[in-house]
Design a protein around this motif. Structure first.
Motif, PDB file in Angstrom:
ATOM      1  N   PRO A  59     -28.937  40.705  31.541  1.00  0.00           N
ATOM      2  CA  PRO A  59     -28.726  42.152  31.528  1.00  0.00           C
ATOM      3  C   PRO A  59     -28.054  42.637  32.817  1.00  0.00           C
ATOM      4  N   TRP A  60     -27.524  43.854  32.751  1.00  0.00           N
ATOM      5  CA  TRP A  60     -26.946  44.454  33.930  1.00  0.00           C
ATOM      6  C   TRP A  60     -28.055  44.784  34.926  1.00  0.00           C
ATOM      7  N   MET A  61     -27.852  44.367  36.177  1.00  0.00           N
ATOM      8  CA  MET A  61     -28.750  44.703  37.278  1.00  0.00           C
ATOM      9  C   MET A  61     -27.891  45.186  38.444  1.00  0.00           C
TER      10      MET A  61
ATOM     11  N   ASP B  85     -31.807  55.489  45.720  1.00  0.00           N
ATOM     12  CA  ASP B  85     -33.105  56.164  45.663  1.00  0.00           C
ATOM     13  C   ASP B  85     -33.935  55.723  44.456  1.00  0.00           C
ATOM     14  N   HIS B  86     -33.517  54.659  43.794  1.00  0.00           N
ATOM     15  CA  HIS B  86     -34.270  54.162  42.638  1.00  0.00           C
ATOM     16  C   HIS B  86     -35.593  53.559  43.099  1.00  0.00           C
ATOM     17  N   ALA B  87     -36.597  53.616  42.258  1.00  0.00           N
ATOM     18  CA  ALA B  87     -37.915  53.082  42.607  1.00  0.00           C
ATOM     19  C   ALA B  87     -37.897  51.570  42.795  1.00  0.00           C
ATOM     20  N   GLU B  88     -36.962  50.897  42.132  1.00  0.00           N
ATOM     21  CA  GLU B  88     -36.884  49.437  42.221  1.00  0.00           C
ATOM     22  C   GLU B  88     -35.726  49.029  43.128  1.00  0.00           C
ATOM     23  N   ARG B  89     -35.848  47.839  43.700  1.00  0.00           N
ATOM     24  CA  ARG B  89     -34.793  47.341  44.585  1.00  0.00           C
ATOM     25  C   ARG B  89     -33.625  46.783  43.786  1.00  0.00           C
ATOM     26  N   TYR B  90     -33.892  46.214  42.611  1.00  0.00           N
ATOM     27  CA  TYR B  90     -32.825  45.662  41.780  1.00  0.00           C
ATOM     28  C   TYR B  90     -33.069  46.056  40.327  1.00  0.00           C
ATOM     29  N   PRO B  91     -32.867  47.330  40.011  1.00  0.00           N
ATOM     30  CA  PRO B  91     -33.191  47.811  38.666  1.00  0.00           C
ATOM     31  C   PRO B  91     -32.237  47.269  37.603  1.00  0.00           C
ATOM     32  N   ARG B  92     -32.762  47.159  36.396  1.00  0.00           N
ATOM     33  CA  ARG B  92     -31.936  46.851  35.228  1.00  0.00           C
ATOM     34  C   ARG B  92     -31.466  48.171  34.640  1.00  0.00           C
ATOM     35  N   VAL B  93     -30.150  48.316  34.540  1.00  0.00           N
ATOM     36  CA  VAL B  93     -29.577  49.565  34.065  1.00  0.00           C
ATOM     37  C   VAL B  93     -28.474  49.243  33.065  1.00  0.00           C
TER      38      VAL B  93
END
Length: 249
Positions: A150-152, A175-183
């Motif tokens: 998936p896209w990260m 400013d996302h809650a995760e350091r490497y979010p899946r988007v």
């Protein structure tokens, strides 16, 4: 001297960038490195598996005085197994450039008992005059994928994000809650970015694999080693990354 308390330490590195840092300073210290340690080429050290799946028994058999690791790249159970085997494990934490420079000195001077190398001063000098671009009127908003399927993307509190900010690129997921979010790509395209930054590692984005997912956005294909590695590559990183970002204007 090579005997007694002055014997040079035997070092195993489980982090490719730290491997390069030690090799650029005192390559004879390295007795073990991961399969992903690609710099410098032709490194004369035992291969001990990957960063996420090191062969802990083989590492213990090498009898190192010090194992170099990173809290992000290496797994806690593996580091625990190495400590249980009686090994000294130095774990780095690197979230921005200033911390990287401090941790590199800790690894090399305190951990490996080496003089502070000249290349570390060169790296500090190279970044000293680079302006902090985050928050300025001309900073370009960007999404920074590091993986697909998936896209990260880069999220909050990352070393690579800090380097980009210093070069005038504002990470829209900082400013996302995760350091490497899946988007999903659809959401990335709807974020309102001026630019997509595509490094060639950990996922190898190329001109034919990545930009087509972001129609209408300028794409900057950048060196992942210069964006994500903390070591000798930092000295050239401002020029290398700056040129790639300028080419995407």
């Amino acid at each position: 001297m090579t005997t007694g308390q002055h014997r040079a330490p035997r070092v195993v590195s489980l982090v490719p960038s730290l491997t390069e840092a030690v090799a650029a300073t005192a390559p004879d210290l390295l007795v073990g490195v991961t399969d992903w340690c690609s710099h410098p080429a032709g490194l004369d050290a035992a291969r001990v598996g990957g960063t996420k799946n090191p062969d802990t028994a083989r590492i213990a058999a090498l009898a190192p005085d010090l194992v170099l690791a990173n809290e992000e790249e290496n797994r806690a159970p593996d580091l625990g197994a190495l400590r249980a085997a009686g090994l000294d494990v130095l774990v780095t934490e690197i979230r921005d450039l200033d911390q990287a420079l401090r941790e590199l000195e800790r690894v090399l001077v305190r951990g490996c008992r080496l003089p502070r190398p000249g290349w570390l001063d060169d790296a500090a000098d190279a970044w000293r005059d680079v302006r902090a671009g985050a928050g300025t009127a001309d900073a370009r908003g960007a999404v920074v994928p590091i993986w697909r399927r998936p896209w990260m993307v880069l999220g909050r509190d990352t070393f690579a994000g800090d380097l980009l900010a210093r070069l005038g690129v504002r990470n829209l997921y900082a400013d996302h809650a995760e350091r490497y979010p899946r988007v999903p790509a659809e959401e990335l395209n709807a974020r309102g970015a001026d630019l997509v930054v595509l490094p060639d590692e950990p996922y190898r984005f190329t001109a034919d694999d990545g930009p087509e997912a972001f129609p209408g956005l300028s794409s900057a294909l950048v060196s992942g080693r210069h964006l994500t590695w903390y070591g000798p590559s930092l000295a050239a990183a401002p020029a290398v990354l700056g040129a790639a970002l300028d080419a995407a204007r």
